[in-house]
Every structure is written in structure tokens, then in C-alpha cells.
Design a protein around this motif. Structure first.
Motif, PDB file in Angstrom:
ATOM      1  N   ILE A 510      72.882   4.940 -52.557  1.00  0.00           N
ATOM      2  CA  ILE A 510      72.097   6.157 -52.302  1.00  0.00           C
ATOM      3  C   ILE A 510      70.604   5.854 -52.402  1.00  0.00           C
ATOM      4  O   ILE A 510      69.798   6.287 -51.572  1.00  0.00           O
ATOM      5  N   ILE A 514      67.725   6.403 -49.651  1.00  0.00           N
ATOM      6  CA  ILE A 514      66.536   7.234 -49.905  1.00  0.00           C
ATOM      7  C   ILE A 514      65.272   6.447 -49.572  1.00  0.00           C
ATOM      8  O   ILE A 514      64.324   6.989 -48.986  1.00  0.00           O
ATOM      9  N   PHE A 546      66.463  11.999 -55.427  1.00  0.00           N
ATOM     10  CA  PHE A 546      67.876  12.226 -55.756  1.00  0.00           C
ATOM     11  C   PHE A 546      68.022  13.441 -56.665  1.00  0.00           C
ATOM     12  O   PHE A 546      68.901  14.288 -56.454  1.00  0.00           O
ATOM     13  N   LEU A 581      71.533  12.423 -46.842  1.00  0.00           N
ATOM     14  CA  LEU A 581      71.486  12.343 -48.305  1.00  0.00           C
ATOM     15  C   LEU A 581      72.448  13.360 -48.921  1.00  0.00           C
ATOM     16  O   LEU A 581      73.132  13.059 -49.911  1.00  0.00           O
TER      17      LEU A 581
END
Length: 606
Positions: A510, A514, A546, A581
């Protein structure tokens, strides 16, 4: 670390070690045998003329080294706590003398035992001082390897039972030395995440305190019990436990590892700035702390450090590296830890850090503090009209409100306003504000065109979320340990190690995505990309996004004030509300079987 006036609702034990850049002033005490004149010491063991000249010289040399070491050690507290140059040579001289003293007592132990009456607790005192030197050198340099050296000396004291005979002597001041040693050892173990050792030390310290208060009619029993309460609360601050198959707790480290920060893609255009200095400021009322280190400060401290290495193979002693051998880039950014500073203290450290900031470097300011809100309407809306965060004062404060009356038309003078930071925007500045009035720092103006970013916490959290503010802020937890924060908002309080490691691996994916979202964005403010070349800042930025994306998708985070914000604003559709995301976050929730607490559909504007 510096601290201002003590809050009445948070008494600090004067017995616990202060987590400062200088050494505490030792209390006045009666003259012990080690401090008697040489002739008196030697004559107590027999006629002075009967002592061989060589042995007499050994005792004389030892007394000289012992006296010199005490002078230098006590002088450390007079060094300025800010600035990175004035103290270096003094620390070097102090290390030199203690190195000689330690080797000398090892080489001449028998003579010192017979002619000087050297006791084991006195050897322990020398080892304890060396441990303190390494610890304070870590505070000065932010090099985590020196924590390992401090741990080695403190461990040796415990393993060799240097203080074991202290309790048999009718001298309470010697027992206090032993208790202080335990408290200092606990601080070092906390910073090294050696929680198993911490728990053992706390039990031993508890037994020692009970014996001490039982034997001596002391006035400091309450304060020592406060030390125990503080450390017990500190080690229980994490809201989620990671468990092995046998239900033992896994100790996780949140310092930057080699695989921690997402790597930059080849050809990715980012700034070449590096994080050089950080001010970590803690002024939250009622937050768990130990030794002037709040939970929020502790978490941010670790987020700005790499994993420690073994120092022994690198150099003989700190402060002695020649500039030719010094790495061109410091492993960790230099940090100042300021616990409840006054405005003048904060500004002094800020100015010193700003002055010494190298070229192409960044100054980071982390503010974990109670919010100060504007008291009345103002005709203008300048950088002093939105309030800010609390700094300490010499007046009594109850629940963040000053008791003294003041004119409502005047600004709160014990407050750090956004405008107070304007002079320091002449150099690259990265600000993190974790406060109930963090949004005051949205009202910035970049006057000098230097890179400037502010990451701002939510100003309130949903009532349905169990209040954890005393155990640290959720926003700072996301910046320090995003997976633990994700588990907490998902209602989980424990996790098996295998699943934890699987989620950590997915979180790294992740973070990589990002990073791509940020660098591929066509509308993002260039300030973010200027900071993206530094590993620490890159990790903080990806964790911030996040955190923001998680809260925007979560079903109970429904108000605007529940979301983090930033200055300059991020393009939401390309970052915190990006469908790619959001899909990742739902997948992470599925792995944890908590998908039901998040919205499935793409989030629209609120």
C-alpha cells in the motif's frame, strides 16, 4: 529534553531520571569513605610507612581519576542543552577519563580492595556513570547505537550484582542510588523496546522500593510509587497486542528498517532535501508519560530513528571520530525532546536548530499539545487569530485553562500560534501538529517560497471510538505504527503473529502505491515532492495519506473534524480518496475480517 513548570494534576517524581541532554545535579550528601583524604584512607588499614610506594601510588592515581571523573561528570549539566558543537569536546574528555578509571580499577582491583577499601557498589557507580554518559550521548546525537552501549553497562551492573550489598548498609542515600539506577535502566530498555527486561526491572524495582520504605522512614515513598505507576501505564499504552502461538507478546519495533520506506522509482523526480533536525514537543494534559517522555513523544521519536547497530565494531568511544571517518550523511536526524516547554524555551531551541541547519536540509517540528482556541472575534484573520497549541507557563493550569484572568481582547501568550513559526519558514520546514486545534495551522502563508508542509491531526474523534487519548493520540499512532492504528479503529485488540506479518507485508505494498500516487499526481503541490526524497519524511507522508484514507472510509468517522488535513491541501481525488487506494484498504480489511466497518462504495465529497 527541557521542561517548564510542573502541572499540578501530573506530579513528576523528582526521583525518576530526567530525559534531558544534560546530567542531573547530584544531591548533597555526607562525605563517604571514598571521599576521605588519601592519608586517612591508607592509615585506616595500618601504618602509612608500611605501605609499599607502588601501592601508595596506585591509590593516589585512583583517587585522582575518581575525583577528575566526578568533576567532569558534574560539569556536563552546565553545558547548553541546545547547539551541536559546544559540548562535543567536553564529552570526549569525560569519556577519556572514565575509560581510564574503568580500566584502572580492573587492573588494580586487589590493591584497591586492600588499601582503599573499594566496595562493589562503588564499582557499580562508575559503571552506572558510564551508562549515563552513553545514554546522554545518544540524546545529544540521536545515534541509537549508543543506547546499546548504555544497555551493556547497565546490564553488567545487574548481572554482577554490584549493588547487592547496598541494602545491608544503614545508608538510605546508597539505596536511592540503586533505585535511580533501576529507573535509568528502565528508560534505556523502553527506548530499545526490550519490554521483557522492562517487566523484570519493574518487579525488582518494586521490591527494592518496598524494602527501602520499610527500612527507612522516608518522605519519598509516594514519589517512588509514582515512578512505578508511570512505567506500568507506559508499557500498557499500546491498544493492540501481537501474540505468538503460545500467547506470549511479540515485541514490535517501529524504527525505520531497511525495507521500511517505499523505494523511489527510477526516474522519479523528487527533491534532494534531507531531514537534519527535529523538535519533538509534548504538552498534552493527562497523557501517560515516563521520565518526561510522553507516549506521543516516544512514538514520534522512534518514527524518526533507524534500527540501532552494534557500535563496538565502529569506534572505540563516542565523540572521538575524526571528520575524515565521519559519514557524510548522519544515520538519524538530530532531535530535541521538549517536555512541557515554556514559549521562551521552545523558541530558544527552535532558533538554535534553525541557525545550525545545514544546506539542503529540513527542520521538522512535531507538536503534541493541548489546543488553545481564540477567545473572541477579530476584525482580521491573521496568523495570530486562530489560536494554536499550549506552551507551558509558571501559572497553575487546570484542564488546559489558565486560572488567571486576562483581557478577552488579548491573545493567549502561553500559546504557539502559526505566526510564531513564520520566521523559520525561511528554510525548508515540515510541521506535524497533533492537537484539538491543529486546524489553526491551516492558516499558513508561505512568505519565503521555501518548501513548507503541515500535517494536521483530526480535531475530534468519534464518540463511538473508545477514548484512548490518555494512552496517546490515534493520529500519532498512525504515523508510528499504522497497522496497529488500523486494527484499533477496526475494533481489534489482539493479533496472531503470522497474520500480523502478512498484513505488514500488504501494508508495504500500500505504501509503495501511495508513493506512486503522490509522484504521479499532476495537481499536487510541489512542496510534498520536495520532501519526498528523504526516507523519514517519505514514510510520514505515505502513512499520513493511509491514515486519512482509512478514516474517510470508516463508517463511524463521519464529521469533517474527524479527518486529518494538511497545508498545502492534497488533491483528494488523486490521494486520500483515490479508488485504487480505497480498494487496497478494503482488501486489508478483508484479510482481517473487518470489512463491515468500512464503506464499500467510492466516497463522494462531504
Amino acid at each position: 529534553m527541557v521542561r517548564g513548570a510542573r502541572q499540578p494534576q501530573q506530579p513528576r517524581s523528582r526521583l525518576a531520571p530526567r530525559l534531558t541532554g544534560t546530567v542531573e545535579k547530584p544531591p548533597r550528601k555526607r562525605k563517604s569513605r571514598t571521599e576521605f583524604p588519601l592519608k586517612e584512607i591508607m592509615s585506616s588499614g595500618g601504618a602509612e610507612d608500611d605501605i609499599p610506594q607502588g601501592e601508595r601510588k596506585t591509590v593516589t592515581d585512583f583517587c585522582y581519576l575518581l575525583d577528575k571523573s566526578k568533576q567532569l561528570f558534574n560539569g556536563l549539566r552546565d553545558l547548553p542543552q541546545y547547539g551541536q558543537k559546544q559540548w562535543q569536546s567536553y564529552f570526549g574528555r569525560t569519556f577519556d577519563v572514565y575509560t581510564k578509571l574503568w580500566k584502572f580499577q580492573q587492573q588494580h582491583r586487589q590493591v584497591l580492595d586492600n588499601r582503599y577499601g573499594l566496595k562493589r557498589w562503588q564499582i557499580g557507580e562508575i559503571a552506572s556513570k558510564i551508562g549515563q554518559l552513553y545514554y546522554h550521548y545518544y540524546l545529544r546525537t540521536s545515534e541509537t547505537s549508543y543506547l546499546n552501549e548504555a544497555f551493556s553497562f547497565y546490564s553488567a551492573i545487574r548481572q554482577r550484582s554490584y549493588y547487592s550489598q547496598v541494602n545491608k548498609e544503614d545508608r538510605p542515600e546508597l539505596v536511592v542510588k540503586k533505585l535511580r539506577y533501576y529507573a535509568r535502566f528502565i528508560v534505556v530498555c523502553l527506548l530499545l523496546n526490550k519490554m521483557d527486561v522492562v517487566k523484570d526491572l519493574v518487579k525488582e524495582l518494586s521490591d527494592e522500593i518496598e524494602d527501602y520504605t520499610h527500612r527507612f522512614n522516608t518522605e519519598d515513598q509516594v514519589e517512588w510509587n509514582l515512578v512505578l505507576q508511570e512505567v506500568a501505564a507506559f508499557i500498557e499504552a499500546d491498544p493492540v497486542m501481537v501474540l505468538n502461538d503460545d500467547n506470549t507478546i511479540v515485541i514490535t519495533s517501529n524504527r525505520l528498517a531497511e525495507t521500511g520506506a517505499p523505494l523511489l522509482e527510477q526516474g522519479m523526480i523528487v527533491g534532494q532535501l534531507s531531514l537534519a533536525d527535529a523538535l519533538i514537543i509534548g504538552n498534552c494534559n493527562n497523557q501517560v508519560k515516563f521520565s518526561e517522555l510522553t507516549v506521543d513523544m516516544f512514538r514520534m521519536l522512534q518514527a524518526l530513528e533507524r534500527e540501532p547497530m552494534n557500535l563496538a565494531s565502529q569506534m572505540n568511544k563516542p565523540g572521538m571520530q575524526e571528520s575524515a571517518d565521519k559519514p557524510t550523511r548522519r544515520e538519524n536526524p538530530h532531535k530535541y525532546l521538549l517536555y512541557k516547554p515554556t514559549f521562551s524555551q521552545l523558541y530558544t531551541f527552535l532558533a538554535a536548530s534553525f541557525k545550525e541547519l545545514p544546506a539542503n536540509s529540513v527542520l521538522l517540528i512535531y507538536l503534541s499539545a493541548t489546543g488553545v482556541f481564540p477567545t473572541g472575534r477579530s476584525d482580521s484573520e491573521g496568523p495570530y487569530d486562530f489560536g494554536g497549541v499550549l506552551t507551558n507557563s509558571n501559572r497553575d493550569i487546570i484542564n488546559g485553562d489558565a486560572i488567571h484572568k486576562r483581557n478577552q481582547s488579548q491573545k493567549e501568550m502561553h500559546c504557539l500560534h502559526p505566526g510564531d513559526l513564520y520566521p523559520f519558514t525561511r528554510k525548508p520546514l515540515f510541521i506535524i501538529v497533533d492537537s484539538s486545534n491543529s486546524v489553526a495551522y491551516k492558516n499558513f502563508t508561505n512568505l519565503f517560497g521555501q518548501p513548507l508542509v503541515c500535517l494536521l491531526s483530526p480535531t475530534a474523534y468519534p464518540k463511538a471510538l473508545q477514548d484512548q487519548s490518555q494512552r496517546g493520540s490515534l493520529f500519532t499512532l498512525f504515523l508510528n505504527n499504522p497497522l496497529m492504528a488500523f486494527l484499533f479503529v477496526s475494533g481489534l485488540s489482539s493479533m496472531r503473529r503470522g497474520l500480523w506479518e502478512k498484513c505488514q507485508e500488504y501494508l508495504r505494498k500500500i505504501n509503495r502505491d501511495i508513493a506512486q500516487l503522490l509522484t504521479h499526481s499532476r495537481s499536487i503541490d510541489q512542496a510534498f515532492l520536495q520532501f519526498f526524497g528523504d526516507e523519514f519524511l517519505r514514510l510520514l507522508l505515505t502513512r499520513f495519506i493511509f491514515c486519512s484514507a482509512t478514516m474517510r472510509m470508516h463508517k463511524i468517522f463521519r464529521e469533517t473534524r474527524n479527518y486529518p488535513e494538511s497545508y498545502p491541501q492534497l488533491p483528494r481525488d488523486e490521494t486520500v480518496e483515490n479508488p485504487h487506494l480505497q480498494k487496497h484498504i478494503l482488501e486489508l480489511a478483508s484479510i482481517l475480517d473487518v470489512r463491515n466497518v468500512f464503506f464499500e462504495n467510492t466516497i463522494d465529497d462531504y
